[in-house]
Motif scaffolding. Structure first.
Motif, PDB file in Angstrom:
ATOM      1  N   ASP A  66       0.867  -1.167   0.000  1.00  0.00           N
ATOM      2  CA  ASP A  66       0.000   0.000   0.000  1.00  0.00           C
ATOM      3  C   ASP A  66       0.909   1.223   0.000  1.00  0.00           C
ATOM      4  OD1 ASP A  66      -1.708   2.093   0.469  1.00  0.00           O
ATOM      5  OD2 ASP A  66      -2.454   1.370   2.399  1.00  0.00           O
ATOM      6  N   ILE A  67       1.070   1.864  -1.155  1.00  0.00           N
ATOM      7  CA  ILE A  67       2.042   2.956  -1.271  1.00  0.00           C
ATOM      8  C   ILE A  67       1.638   4.197  -0.480  1.00  0.00           C
ATOM      9  CG2 ILE A  67       2.904   2.164  -3.506  1.00  0.00           C
ATOM     10  CD1 ILE A  67       1.225   4.552  -4.710  1.00  0.00           C
ATOM     11  N   SER A  68       0.406   4.253   0.010  1.00  0.00           N
ATOM     12  CA  SER A  68       0.013   5.394   0.838  1.00  0.00           C
ATOM     13  C   SER A  68       0.543   5.267   2.259  1.00  0.00           C
ATOM     14  CB  SER A  68      -1.513   5.537   0.862  1.00  0.00           C
ATOM     15  OG  SER A  68      -2.117   4.473   1.584  1.00  0.00           O
ATOM     16  N   ASN A  69       1.069   4.083   2.596  1.00  0.00           N
ATOM     17  CA  ASN A  69       1.625   3.832   3.928  1.00  0.00           C
ATOM     18  C   ASN A  69       3.148   3.965   3.859  1.00  0.00           C
ATOM     19  OD1 ASN A  69       2.878   2.127   6.088  1.00  0.00           O
ATOM     20  ND2 ASN A  69       0.740   1.845   6.684  1.00  0.00           N
ATOM     21  N   TYR A  70       3.696   4.971   4.538  1.00  0.00           N
ATOM     22  CA  TYR A  70       5.129   5.263   4.427  1.00  0.00           C
ATOM     23  C   TYR A  70       5.993   4.095   4.878  1.00  0.00           C
ATOM     24  CZ  TYR A  70       9.644   7.533   5.084  1.00  0.00           C
ATOM     25  OH  TYR A  70      10.974   7.846   5.029  1.00  0.00           O
ATOM     26  N   LYS A  71       5.698   3.543   6.032  1.00  0.00           N
ATOM     27  CA  LYS A  71       6.529   2.464   6.583  1.00  0.00           C
ATOM     28  C   LYS A  71       6.458   1.220   5.701  1.00  0.00           C
ATOM     29  CE  LYS A  71       9.419   1.091   9.667  1.00  0.00           C
ATOM     30  NZ  LYS A  71      10.742   1.758   9.769  1.00  0.00           N
ATOM     31  N   GLU A  72       5.265   0.873   5.253  1.00  0.00           N
ATOM     32  CA  GLU A  72       5.099  -0.295   4.385  1.00  0.00           C
ATOM     33  C   GLU A  72       5.880  -0.117   3.081  1.00  0.00           C
ATOM     34  OE1 GLU A  72       1.407  -2.722   2.266  1.00  0.00           O
ATOM     35  OE2 GLU A  72       1.039  -1.611   4.132  1.00  0.00           O
ATOM     36  N   THR A  73       5.842   1.084   2.548  1.00  0.00           N
ATOM     37  CA  THR A  73       6.575   1.376   1.313  1.00  0.00           C
ATOM     38  C   THR A  73       8.075   1.283   1.538  1.00  0.00           C
ATOM     39  OG1 THR A  73       4.787   2.856   0.614  1.00  0.00           O
ATOM     40  CG2 THR A  73       6.897   3.075  -0.524  1.00  0.00           C
ATOM     41  N   GLU A  74       8.549   1.818   2.640  1.00  0.00           N
ATOM     42  CA  GLU A  74       9.975   1.777   2.986  1.00  0.00           C
ATOM     43  C   GLU A  74      10.469   0.335   3.084  1.00  0.00           C
ATOM     44  OE1 GLU A  74      12.542   4.491   6.015  1.00  0.00           O
ATOM     45  OE2 GLU A  74      11.024   3.212   6.958  1.00  0.00           O
ATOM     46  N   ILE A  75       9.688  -0.511   3.723  1.00  0.00           N
ATOM     47  CA  ILE A  75      10.054  -1.932   3.875  1.00  0.00           C
ATOM     48  C   ILE A  75      10.084  -2.628   2.516  1.00  0.00           C
ATOM     49  CG2 ILE A  75       9.257  -4.151   4.803  1.00  0.00           C
ATOM     50  CD1 ILE A  75       8.171  -2.539   7.234  1.00  0.00           C
ATOM     51  N   ALA A  76       9.097  -2.333   1.671  1.00  0.00           N
ATOM     52  CA  ALA A  76       9.028  -2.960   0.351  1.00  0.00           C
ATOM     53  C   ALA A  76      10.245  -2.602  -0.490  1.00  0.00           C
ATOM     54  CB  ALA A  76       7.747  -2.536  -0.366  1.00  0.00           C
ATOM     55  N   PHE A  77      10.631  -1.355  -0.500  1.00  0.00           N
ATOM     56  CA  PHE A  77      11.791  -0.934  -1.295  1.00  0.00           C
ATOM     57  C   PHE A  77      13.090  -1.499  -0.731  1.00  0.00           C
ATOM     58  CE2 PHE A  77       8.900   1.945  -3.326  1.00  0.00           C
ATOM     59  CZ  PHE A  77       9.457   2.161  -4.573  1.00  0.00           C
ATOM     60  N   ALA A  78      13.189  -1.585   0.577  1.00  0.00           N
ATOM     61  CA  ALA A  78      14.390  -2.166   1.185  1.00  0.00           C
ATOM     62  C   ALA A  78      14.551  -3.623   0.765  1.00  0.00           C
ATOM     63  CB  ALA A  78      14.315  -2.046   2.707  1.00  0.00           C
ATOM     64  N   ALA A  79      13.443  -4.345   0.705  1.00  0.00           N
ATOM     65  CA  ALA A  79      13.491  -5.752   0.287  1.00  0.00           C
ATOM     66  C   ALA A  79      13.899  -5.882  -1.178  1.00  0.00           C
ATOM     67  CB  ALA A  79      12.127  -6.402   0.516  1.00  0.00           C
ATOM     68  N   ILE A  80      13.368  -5.005  -2.015  1.00  0.00           N
ATOM     69  CA  ILE A  80      13.705  -5.042  -3.442  1.00  0.00           C
ATOM     70  C   ILE A  80      15.186  -4.725  -3.650  1.00  0.00           C
ATOM     71  CG2 ILE A  80      13.299  -3.913  -5.676  1.00  0.00           C
ATOM     72  CD1 ILE A  80      10.382  -3.400  -4.649  1.00  0.00           C
ATOM     73  N   GLU A  81      15.715  -3.772  -2.902  1.00  0.00           N
ATOM     74  CA  GLU A  81      17.083  -3.309  -3.108  1.00  0.00           C
ATOM     75  C   GLU A  81      18.135  -4.202  -2.461  1.00  0.00           C
ATOM     76  OE1 GLU A  81      16.708   0.887  -1.915  1.00  0.00           O
ATOM     77  OE2 GLU A  81      17.103   1.353  -4.034  1.00  0.00           O
ATOM     78  N   LYS A  82      17.703  -5.259  -1.783  1.00  0.00           N
ATOM     79  CA  LYS A  82      18.679  -6.200  -1.225  1.00  0.00           C
ATOM     80  C   LYS A  82      19.502  -6.854  -2.327  1.00  0.00           C
ATOM     81  CE  LYS A  82      16.715  -7.584   3.228  1.00  0.00           C
ATOM     82  NZ  LYS A  82      16.113  -8.706   4.011  1.00  0.00           N
ATOM     83  N   GLU A  83      18.879  -7.101  -3.466  1.00  0.00           N
ATOM     84  CA  GLU A  83      19.548  -7.770  -4.577  1.00  0.00           C
ATOM     85  C   GLU A  83      20.226  -6.790  -5.528  1.00  0.00           C
ATOM     86  OE1 GLU A  83      16.830 -10.303  -6.585  1.00  0.00           O
ATOM     87  OE2 GLU A  83      16.270 -11.437  -4.790  1.00  0.00           O
TER      88      GLU A  83
END
Length: 260
Positions: A66-83
């Protein structure tokens, strides 16, 4: 000889990438070799899209967010950028609203703001540090003709898309020194399932008539196709567009310049 619009090994995140314009962009970029990650709340549709693109050269994956949720978005991008750091962010997710200021409720305004404006902020903020560290990147925002001209009964939507356009200019200016580009696409009315659902809901007894009427609001005489917007997005994401930043690209069938 390298082919044009080659996105091989490019890591791309597309918000709202499983339907409408976002779906067309996802397919187009994967077909040109990009490794696309869709951020969406519609996981079933995204899973189907993943199956549909399995034959292409690139890859497609999805992350529920849910991109309207700052924390949820931050976690999602951190997971994507691990690789891999993200090369391209396409802020496509958005919702529409019909109404002037009198029939726009506070709840309506908050919903539009949280997705269309805060969602762009959340995703752009999440990706910018990685782009700075690699000294390259592209942010492509989906604005609208409503960003630059007045549209009747689109008060809240126009507000949000005006903000998307000015965020585009600010990001382009602030991060030019890091070789990060930021541009916007501003479509007029595009024929998506949303348009069909809107007509069916509001004009059930005159669907064909209303479709023709809405089509003719574009001087060219028809609505745009999602694939046409996707083709423009492909160009702006490619190295062929490396000299372009801080620019808004209307794709509007002549709406802005030829109406009236």
């Amino acid at each position: 000889m390298k082919s044009s619009f080659d996105l091989k090994r490019k890591k791309v995140v597309i918000t709202g990438g499983s339907s409408g314009i976002g779906e067309a962009i996802s397919k187009k970029l994967v077909a040109h070799g990009a490794d696309v990650v869709i951020l969406d709340i519609n996981i079933d549709k995204a899973n189907q899209l993943k199956a549909d693109t399995s034959k292409f050269e690139g890859s497609l994956n999805l992350v529920a967010c849910d991109i309207s949720n700052y924390k949820e978005t931050e976690i999602a991008f951190a997971a994507i950028e691990k690789e891999h750091n993200i090369d391209i962010l396409i802020n496509n997710a958005g919702v529409a609203h019909v109404g002037n200021i009198e029939n726009t409720s506070e709840e309506d305004l908050d919903k539009i703001y949280n997705i269309n404006v805060k969602g762009v902020f959340n995703c752009s903020k999440a990706v910018i540090a990685g782009m700075k560290s690699q000294k390259s990147g592209l942010i492509l925002n989906m604005a609208s003709i409503a960003s630059v001209v007045g549209i009747e009964d689109r008060f809240a939507y126009s507000m949000s898309k005006g903000a998307v356009l000015t965020m585009t200019y600010s990001l382009a200016k602030d991060y030019l020194k890091y070789n990060i580009r930021c541009n916007a696409i501003s479509p007029a009315r595009v024929h998506t399932p949303f348009v069909d659902a809107f007509i069916k809901k509001n004009y059930p007894n005159e669907i064909d008539k209303k479709f023709e009427e809405l089509s003719k609001t574009q001087p060219i005489g028809r609505m745009g196709a999602p694939e046409e917007v996707a083709a423009l997005a492909l160009y702006l994401c490619s190295n062929e567009a490396s000299f372009i930043t801080g620019t808004n690209f209307p794709i509007d069938g002549g709406f802005i310049k030829l109406n009236g």
